[in-house]
Enzyme design. Structure first.
Site, PDB file in Angstrom:
ATOM      1  N   GLU A   2      10.345   2.042  10.349  1.00  0.00           N
ATOM      2  CA  GLU A   2      11.324   3.124  10.183  1.00  0.00           C
ATOM      3  C   GLU A   2      10.533   4.416  10.288  1.00  0.00           C
ATOM      4  O   GLU A   2       9.765   4.762   9.385  1.00  0.00           O
ATOM      5  CB  GLU A   2      12.037   3.029   8.836  1.00  0.00           C
ATOM      6  CG  GLU A   2      13.093   4.109   8.656  1.00  0.00           C
ATOM      7  CD  GLU A   2      13.520   4.267   7.217  1.00  0.00           C
ATOM      8  OE1 GLU A   2      13.775   5.415   6.807  1.00  0.00           O
ATOM      9  OE2 GLU A   2      13.585   3.259   6.492  1.00  0.00           O
TER      10      GLU A   2
ATOM     11  N   CYS B 193      13.632  11.174   6.475  1.00  0.00           N
ATOM     12  CA  CYS B 193      13.680  10.812   7.890  1.00  0.00           C
ATOM     13  C   CYS B 193      15.072  10.990   8.477  1.00  0.00           C
ATOM     14  O   CYS B 193      15.220  11.216   9.672  1.00  0.00           O
ATOM     15  CB  CYS B 193      13.210   9.371   8.077  1.00  0.00           C
ATOM     16  SG  CYS B 193      14.185   8.162   7.150  1.00  0.00           S
TER      17      CYS B 193
ATOM     18  N   LYS C 288       0.855  -1.190   0.000  1.00  0.00           N
ATOM     19  CA  LYS C 288       0.000   0.000   0.000  1.00  0.00           C
ATOM     20  C   LYS C 288       0.888   1.236   0.000  1.00  0.00           C
ATOM     21  O   LYS C 288       1.494   1.580   1.005  1.00  0.00           O
ATOM     22  CB  LYS C 288      -0.941   0.050   1.202  1.00  0.00           C
ATOM     23  CG  LYS C 288      -2.057   1.098   1.001  1.00  0.00           C
ATOM     24  CD  LYS C 288      -2.560   1.719   2.281  1.00  0.00           C
ATOM     25  CE  LYS C 288      -1.769   2.913   2.740  1.00  0.00           C
ATOM     26  NZ  LYS C 288      -1.913   4.135   1.886  1.00  0.00           N
TER      27      LYS C 288
ATOM     28  N   GLU D  87       9.334  17.042  14.658  1.00  0.00           N
ATOM     29  CA  GLU D  87       9.771  16.783  13.289  1.00  0.00           C
ATOM     30  C   GLU D  87       8.980  17.664  12.326  1.00  0.00           C
ATOM     31  O   GLU D  87       7.763  17.575  12.236  1.00  0.00           O
ATOM     32  CB  GLU D  87       9.584  15.310  12.925  1.00  0.00           C
ATOM     33  CG  GLU D  87      10.172  14.972  11.571  1.00  0.00           C
ATOM     34  CD  GLU D  87      10.055  13.497  11.217  1.00  0.00           C
ATOM     35  OE1 GLU D  87      10.993  12.945  10.640  1.00  0.00           O
ATOM     36  OE2 GLU D  87       8.991  12.903  11.516  1.00  0.00           O
TER      37      GLU D  87
END
Length: 505
Positions: free
Chosen positions: A266, A300, A191, A399
């Site tokens: 992750e 990331c 997905k 973040e």
């Protein structure tokens, strides 16, 4: 005709099939619409115009894909490793043959600059080659001797797995997850992120055209709350590999708990780059700039916190600011562009809100700090540097996932370590110093899954990739990927007639 005009012409030709036919799911080797016929639009962040209608898969589509993956699993898992190796190399060859198409489509769908996306397909092909070469030995184990016995371990693929990939560099990250799963003998339900679904469609087509058996790799587009949730809860899916936000990872863990799914995450990061006064400041500045402003800051592993020894703080941040101001913001298909538009208006709004928060918190904008009027009028934000910041500010703790760097001074090694570790995240760290003993001390104490010393992020595929704390669970890369996609079995053989306790005799 300029290089940009030429690239735009090519990109439009590559996108024409999507504009005409839409983006379909791929289930059991067939290109199919969503079972209920619904679609959603994917837009280009360059001009906010629709590119294509995308099949909006939901639980029924996931169920069909999971059943197809389950049906294909036995034969795929039983295929000799050498045969899987040849097939995965054929997929890699086919990726290379369509590298330009992949890059141009990815640029138009994500806003990422061609400067970086031109290599995305080649990196994806390398991921397939790396794991193709390991497919023949994927099931190998160890021999362990004990008193009166010898133990033999072996590995077997865990079963059908779900792979959920993010929108920032979708093609490369899809190969990073799917290649080891296939090499291990697993079948896949993929997905992709709804913001950037186009290259996932190209990738599964490439794989099946290269000879991948039907049902081994299935693609279902949809939203996290419907297709994603159905995938993480499906009883036939034995594991979920996910790349994305930490908050979403937590939800996936809850959703998969009832079926005891194995998970590999992750997740996010607020990664520090720590610069000591004895470092090569010019190289450190280049690395810091590269790691926050390449890929639009939407990565990331970006070095979004810049920690600099106080004695060189002003000099170093001035150097970074000068480099940031010279970065070209523009159309992603312009070969000179470094920073293109952010992925979507929703994300652009988030990044601009954080810039406003930084200003309100009292940090100084040393570069950027505003929306840029780029070609097409899309989601352009200038490379931004905040100075005069501290680690208690939201721009230093949360973040942002954009081209925004927060620079914080430190007085000594102890304070640098305290600031670096004062975060809920722990994905990467970057250390710049000429003192090797300091490097050894500091990296030992730094709370991060991956650390680069006197270097930007340079990936070596056999090494482990992953984070600690809220940045993830598990490791990708090398044999670590097989540890996730395979079960280990131990068989103990007695080497003599050892004494067996007699009960009831």
């Amino acid at each position: 005709m300029s290089a940009l005009d030429d690239n735009l012409k090519k990109a439009e030709a590559y996108l024409e099939r999507f504009r005409k036919d839409g983006v379909l799911n791929q289930i059991g080797g067939e290109a199919v619409p969503a079972s209920d016929g619904t679609t959603f639009e994917t837009i280009s962040p360059i001009d906010l115009k629709p590119i294509a209608k995308v099949a909006h898969g939901k639980s029924k589509d996931i169920d069909r894909a999971a059943r197809a993956a389950k049906a294909a699993f036995r034969d795929w898992a039983a295929m000799p490793g050498d045969a899987r190796k040849k097939l995965l190399h054929k997929i890699a060859d086919a990726i290379v043959a369509r590298a330009e198409e992949i890059a141009f489509v990815e640029c138009m769908d994500t806003g990422q600059a061609l400067k970086f996306m031109a290599k995305a397909a080649l990196r994806g092909a390398e991921n397939f080659r790396f794991y193709a070469d390991r497919a023949p030995s994927a099931r190998d184990g160890r021999t362990l001797y004990g008193p009166g016995q010898v133990n033999m371990t072996t590995r077997a693929p865990i079963g059908p797995v779900g792979v959920i990939t993010p929108w920032n560099t979708p093609f490369m990250l899809s190969t990073w997850k799917i290649a080891p799963a296939l090499a291990a003998g697993c079948t896949v339900v993929h997905k992709p992120a709804e913001f950037s679904p186009l290259t996932a469609r190209l990738l599964v087509e490439i794989a099946e055209e290269a000879g991948l058996p039907k049902g081994v790799w299935n693609l279902v587009n949809g939203m996290g709350e419907d297709a994603g949730k159905a995938l993480t809860e499906h009883p036939d899916i034995k594991a979920i590999g996910f790349v994305g936000e930490s908050r979403t990872g937590s939800m996936i863990m809850k959703q998969g708990a009832e079926t005891l799914k194995r998970v590999h995450f992750e997740l996010g990061g607020k990664n520090p780059v720590i610069v000591f006064a004895d470092a090569d400041l010019e190289r450190a500045a280049d690395a810091a700039v590269f790691m926050i402003y390449s890929l639009n800051g939407e990565r990331c592993t970006s070095s979004s916190r810049l920690l600099v020894e106080a004695s060189v703080y002003d000099k170093f941040t001035a150097l970074v600011a000068e480099k940031a101001r010279r970065i070209k913001v523009g159309h992603p298909l312009d070969p000179a562009t470094v920073v293109g538009p952010l992925i979507h208006p929703v994300h652009e709004k988030k990044v601009l809100e954080y810039i406003s928060i930084g200003k309100a918190e009292g940090a100084t904008v040393a570069a950027g700090g505003e929306k840029v009027q780029g070609p097409g009028g899309g989601c352009y934000v200038g490379p931004t540097l905040f100075t005069g910041a501290n680690n208690n500010m939201r721009i230093a703790r949360e973040e942002i996932f954009g081209p925004v760097l927060t620079a914080i001074p430190f007085k000594d090694e102890a304070e640098a370590l305290e600031i670096a570790n004062d975060t809920t995240y722990g994905l990467t760290g970057y250390l710049w110093t000429a003192d090797v003993t300091r490097a050894l001390r500091f990296t030992e104490a730094l709370e991060a899954g991956m650390i680069w010393v006197n270097s930007e992020n340079v990936r070596h595929l056999p090494t482990p990739f992953g984070g600690v704390k809220n940045s993830g669970i598990g490791r990708d890369g090398g044999d670590w990927s097989f540890d996730f996609y395979m079960e280990t079995k131990n068989i103990a053989f007695a080497t003599g007639a050892h004494a067996i306790a007699k009960l009831g005799g």
